[in-house]
Design an enzyme around this catalytic site. Sequence first.
Site, PDB file in Angstrom:
ATOM      1  N   VAL A  90       0.832  -1.222   0.000  1.00 35.48           N
ATOM      2  CA  VAL A  90       0.000   0.000   0.000  1.00 35.48           C
ATOM      3  C   VAL A  90       0.863   1.267   0.000  1.00 35.48           C
ATOM      4  O   VAL A  90       1.878   1.328   0.703  1.00 35.48           O
ATOM      5  CB  VAL A  90      -0.931  -0.005   1.248  1.00 35.48           C
ATOM      6  CG1 VAL A  90      -1.722   1.303   1.367  1.00 35.48           C
ATOM      7  CG2 VAL A  90      -1.903  -1.182   1.154  1.00 35.48           C
ATOM      8  N   GLY A  93       4.143   3.344  -4.489  1.00 33.50           N
ATOM      9  CA  GLY A  93       4.569   3.500  -5.888  1.00 33.50           C
ATOM     10  C   GLY A  93       4.183   2.344  -6.781  1.00 33.50           C
ATOM     11  O   GLY A  93       4.583   2.293  -7.946  1.00 33.50           O
ATOM     12  N   GLY A  95       0.875   1.470  -7.212  1.00 38.78           N
ATOM     13  CA  GLY A  95      -0.479   1.716  -7.727  1.00 38.78           C
ATOM     14  C   GLY A  95      -1.571   0.961  -6.989  1.00 38.78           C
ATOM     15  O   GLY A  95      -2.571   0.539  -7.589  1.00 38.78           O
ATOM     16  N   SER A  96      -1.414   0.835  -5.652  1.00 37.22           N
ATOM     17  CA  SER A  96      -2.431   0.095  -4.883  1.00 37.22           C
ATOM     18  C   SER A  96      -3.787   0.800  -4.916  1.00 37.22           C
ATOM     19  O   SER A  96      -4.825   0.141  -5.019  1.00 37.22           O
ATOM     20  CB  SER A  96      -1.969  -0.092  -3.437  1.00 37.22           C
ATOM     21  OG  SER A  96      -1.784   1.159  -2.820  1.00 37.22           O
ATOM     22  N   SER A  97      -3.798   2.127  -4.855  1.00 43.87           N
ATOM     23  CA  SER A  97      -5.091   2.820  -4.816  1.00 43.87           C
ATOM     24  C   SER A  97      -5.799   2.713  -6.164  1.00 43.87           C
ATOM     25  O   SER A  97      -7.023   2.524  -6.222  1.00 43.87           O
ATOM     26  CB  SER A  97      -4.927   4.278  -4.381  1.00 43.87           C
ATOM     27  OG  SER A  97      -4.067   4.949  -5.239  1.00 43.87           O
ATOM     28  N   ALA A  98      -5.052   2.783  -7.265  1.00 43.18           N
ATOM     29  CA  ALA A  98      -5.668   2.635  -8.591  1.00 43.18           C
ATOM     30  C   ALA A  98      -6.245   1.230  -8.735  1.00 43.18           C
ATOM     31  O   ALA A  98      -7.368   1.050  -9.215  1.00 43.18           O
ATOM     32  CB  ALA A  98      -4.640   2.897  -9.688  1.00 43.18           C
ATOM     33  N   ALA A  99      -5.506   0.217  -8.286  1.00 45.76           N
ATOM     34  CA  ALA A  99      -5.965  -1.173  -8.467  1.00 45.76           C
ATOM     35  C   ALA A  99      -7.256  -1.425  -7.687  1.00 45.76           C
ATOM     36  O   ALA A  99      -8.189  -2.037  -8.222  1.00 45.76           O
ATOM     37  CB  ALA A  99      -4.870  -2.144  -8.050  1.00 45.76           C
ATOM     38  N   ASP A 140      -1.892   5.683 -13.549  1.00 47.29           N
ATOM     39  CA  ASP A 140      -2.091   4.467 -12.742  1.00 47.29           C
ATOM     40  C   ASP A 140      -3.420   3.791 -13.060  1.00 47.29           C
ATOM     41  O   ASP A 140      -3.491   2.581 -13.236  1.00 47.29           O
ATOM     42  CB  ASP A 140      -2.090   4.809 -11.244  1.00 47.29           C
ATOM     43  CG  ASP A 140      -0.705   5.103 -10.712  1.00 47.29           C
ATOM     44  OD1 ASP A 140       0.176   5.438 -11.516  1.00 47.29           O
ATOM     45  OD2 ASP A 140      -0.512   4.993  -9.484  1.00 47.29           O
TER      46      ASP A 140
HETATM   47  O1  PMV Z   1       4.241   7.211  -6.374  1.00 48.35           O
HETATM   48  P1  PMV Z   1       3.172   7.106  -7.404  1.00 48.35           P
HETATM   49  O2  PMV Z   1       2.910   5.682  -7.796  1.00 48.35           O
HETATM   50  O3  PMV Z   1       1.923   7.860  -7.035  1.00 48.35           O
HETATM   51  O4  PMV Z   1       3.741   7.763  -8.749  1.00 48.35           O
HETATM   52  C1  PMV Z   1       4.004   9.134  -8.846  1.00 48.35           C
HETATM   53  C2  PMV Z   1       4.501   9.438 -10.226  1.00 48.35           C
HETATM   54  C3  PMV Z   1       4.855  10.904 -10.433  1.00 48.35           C
HETATM   55  O5  PMV Z   1       5.310  11.024 -11.776  1.00 48.35           O
HETATM   56  C4  PMV Z   1       5.947  11.348  -9.503  1.00 48.35           C
HETATM   57  C5  PMV Z   1       3.640  11.798 -10.221  1.00 48.35           C
HETATM   58  C6  PMV Z   1       2.552  11.664 -11.267  1.00 48.35           C
HETATM   59  O6  PMV Z   1       1.414  12.049 -10.927  1.00 48.35           O
HETATM   60  O7  PMV Z   1       2.805  11.222 -12.390  1.00 48.35           O
END
Ligand code: PMV
Length: 304
Positions: A90, A93, A95-99, A140
Amino acid sequence: MSSIKCSAPGKIYLFGEHAVVYGKNAICCAVDLRTTVTATVNDGIIINSLQGETALDHTLYPYVSTVIETIEKFISFPGVKLDIISDIPVGSGIGSSAAVTIATLQAMNLLFKCKMDLETIAHLGHTIETKIQGAASPTDTYVSTMGGIIMIPAKRKLPTLDCKVIIGNTGKFASTKELVSHVSMLRNNHTDILDSILSTIGELSIDGEQFVSKKAYKTIGTLMDINQGLLDAIGVNNQELNSLIYAARNNNAIGSKLTGAGGGGCMFALAESKHVHKIADGITKAGGESIITNFTNEGVRIED
Ligand code: PMV
């Protein structure tokens, strides 16, 4: 049917996070770590996962609760029970919230016959993430809906890669909002330098597309390592991520870099099958939690 089970994948950035905020190209890939949501017709609303069982609850389940309210605008229904299980770490980075948003949207869409197509699911998913997070990129939710390796912003699907993916989680939470504003501040103070680095990251994605299409793993790895160096230069790397990244490189990773906002969260390495366990052990010894997975072409799907 009174019950539908759907799952949606998480994602990694092969190249281009942060630069994508400034309109540069990025390559984002679905990985076979999934959040599964079973939606069952019910008299009231029940949301259940390892986090606990509640009614509509915007504190414990902001994404799922907002999905329920969104579906209520399309169709009236008596209630729903949602059972959620997830392989995705969670807030790190992947993408847990998108999934969870996309799997819930599709399960309820099918259960209550809302007739939404995948483009609509991806779009609603983005609207929901934006409502909760204040700002969110559509990447995401799009990748979780469609699956595959996607060139952003063109949304072009590239051929899938067959190597293994090893994710290393630092276990350290980092706020995407804070890291994005850190880069913005650095850019305000050093505009030409930052613009040049962000453009170079965008070019890595453009070059990367060719090498992904050719499945030229060694070169993809080299470009990933360069991208990581540039992410370090703009201040979104940290010591924990670096330890895991070098643990992977020292154990024959094809390439390794952070994914997402950085400052904590996860890194990943690409690997040939024969090196997977050595790399995963290296990441664990360096203090991370390692997860072995694959790229996946499948986005949101119905489960048996
Ligand atoms: O940490 P994540 O999975 O929310 O990814 C952020 C990616 C960024 O390029 C830093 C921000 C964005 O909205 O694209």
